[in-house]
Design a protein around this motif. Structure first.
Motif, PDB file in Angstrom:
ATOM      1  N   ASN A 122       0.920  -1.120   0.001  1.00 24.90           N
ATOM      2  CA  ASN A 122       0.063  -0.068   0.052  1.00 24.90           C
ATOM      3  C   ASN A 122       0.694   1.187   0.110  1.00 24.90           C
ATOM      4  O   ASN A 122       1.755   1.503   0.833  1.00 24.90           O
ATOM      5  N   ILE A 123       0.881   1.983  -1.057  1.00 25.54           N
ATOM      6  CA  ILE A 123       1.457   3.225  -1.128  1.00 25.54           C
ATOM      7  C   ILE A 123       1.039   4.310  -0.096  1.00 25.54           C
ATOM      8  O   ILE A 123      -0.041   4.529  -0.155  1.00 25.54           O
ATOM      9  N   GLU A 124       2.050   4.554   0.732  1.00 23.31           N
ATOM     10  CA  GLU A 124       1.585   5.608   1.859  1.00 23.31           C
ATOM     11  C   GLU A 124       2.080   6.956   1.465  1.00 23.31           C
ATOM     12  O   GLU A 124       1.861   7.998   2.273  1.00 23.31           O
ATOM     13  N   GLU A 125       3.229   7.075   0.713  1.00 25.57           N
ATOM     14  CA  GLU A 125       3.920   8.386   0.434  1.00 25.57           C
ATOM     15  C   GLU A 125       4.831   8.544  -0.915  1.00 25.57           C
ATOM     16  O   GLU A 125       5.631   7.371  -1.024  1.00 25.57           O
ATOM     17  N   VAL A 126       4.557   9.601  -1.749  1.00 30.81           N
ATOM     18  CA  VAL A 126       5.284   9.580  -2.755  1.00 30.81           C
ATOM     19  C   VAL A 126       5.734  11.219  -2.844  1.00 30.81           C
ATOM     20  O   VAL A 126       4.656  11.940  -2.665  1.00 30.81           O
ATOM     21  N   ILE A 164       9.479   6.656  -2.858  1.00 29.09           N
ATOM     22  CA  ILE A 164       7.922   6.139  -2.635  1.00 29.09           C
ATOM     23  C   ILE A 164       8.326   5.288  -1.514  1.00 29.09           C
ATOM     24  O   ILE A 164       9.295   4.492  -0.943  1.00 29.09           O
ATOM     25  N   ARG A 165       7.315   5.411  -0.594  1.00 21.67           N
ATOM     26  CA  ARG A 165       7.135   4.743   0.941  1.00 21.67           C
ATOM     27  C   ARG A 165       5.918   3.986   0.785  1.00 21.67           C
ATOM     28  O   ARG A 165       4.743   4.474   0.595  1.00 21.67           O
ATOM     29  N   ALA A 166       5.957   2.592   1.072  1.00 23.96           N
ATOM     30  CA  ALA A 166       5.122   1.870   1.131  1.00 23.96           C
ATOM     31  C   ALA A 166       4.927   0.524   2.211  1.00 23.96           C
ATOM     32  O   ALA A 166       6.075   0.343   2.748  1.00 23.96           O
ATOM     33  N   LYS A 167       3.776   0.037   2.477  1.00 25.85           N
ATOM     34  CA  LYS A 167       3.654  -0.842   3.721  1.00 25.85           C
ATOM     35  C   LYS A 167       3.073  -1.832   2.725  1.00 25.85           C
ATOM     36  O   LYS A 167       2.089  -2.085   2.142  1.00 25.85           O
ATOM     37  N   LYS A 168       3.578  -3.058   3.601  1.00 24.37           N
ATOM     38  CA  LYS A 168       3.207  -4.579   2.705  1.00 24.37           C
ATOM     39  C   LYS A 168       1.834  -4.740   2.921  1.00 24.37           C
ATOM     40  O   LYS A 168       1.277  -4.660   3.908  1.00 24.37           O
TER      41      LYS A 168
END
Length: 172
Positions: A147-151, A160-164
């Motif tokens: 799940n993309i949380e920050e772009v 890009i920061r994302a959570k599994k």
């Protein structure tokens, strides 16, 4: 050489066991991790140590200017899918890379601001005009597993920061 691009990593919060993808990250990920935790568990993914990784689960995975070296989206997706299997549920992935269209080259100085006001500088080149590296392509691939949380996109660099994703929920 082109311009100097600045990346501020003072507030990046890498915790726990970290899998760093790529052989050349200019010591940036190690420097960030070292500043945050005294007890550092940082592993690097190489073809010769993949069997060791299969028994591990990581809290975070980092790509620091790695994906732009792949020729196709298929190769990028294969790597991201594999790496996602090493990341714990609710683990995170952090990607910094260049945004480069096919037909263009990238030859710029990168200045990275690390915790404690330390700075690392290096020149990064991707002179292959056939290879493209786009934030939209990476977002499309990542969203299948995380799940993309920050772009963020600035100049010719993206983050890009994302959570599994819990795959049981994803399937339903």
């Amino acid at each position: 050489m082109g311009k100097t691009l600045v990346i501020n990593l003072e507030d990046i919060d890498l915790k726990g066991d970290i899998l760093d993808v790529g052989q050349e990250n200019f010591g940036v990920i190690y420097s960030i991790s070292k500043e945050i935790e005294d007890e550092l568990s940082l592993d690097y993914i190489f073809s010769e140590n993949k069997s060791e990784l299969k028994s591990s689960e990581y809290d975070a995975c980092t790509f620091f200017f790695n994906l732009n070296r792949f020729w196709s989206s298929i190769e990028k997706e294969k790597l991201i899918k594999e790496v996602s299997s090493y990341v714990k549920e609710n683990g995170e992935i952090f990607i910094w890379d260049i945004n480069k269209d096919r037909g263009k080259v990238f030859n710029n100085k990168i200045k990275v601001i690390l915790p404690n006001n330390r700075i690392k500088e290096f020149t990064f080149k991707n002179l292959n005009p056939v290879i493209s590296s786009s934030i939209e392509e990476v977002k499309k691939i990542i969203s299948k597993y995380f799940n993309i949380e920050e772009v963020k996109l600035w100049e010719d660099i993206f983050f890009i920061r994302a959570k599994k994703i819990d795959m049981a929920i994803k399937i339903e």
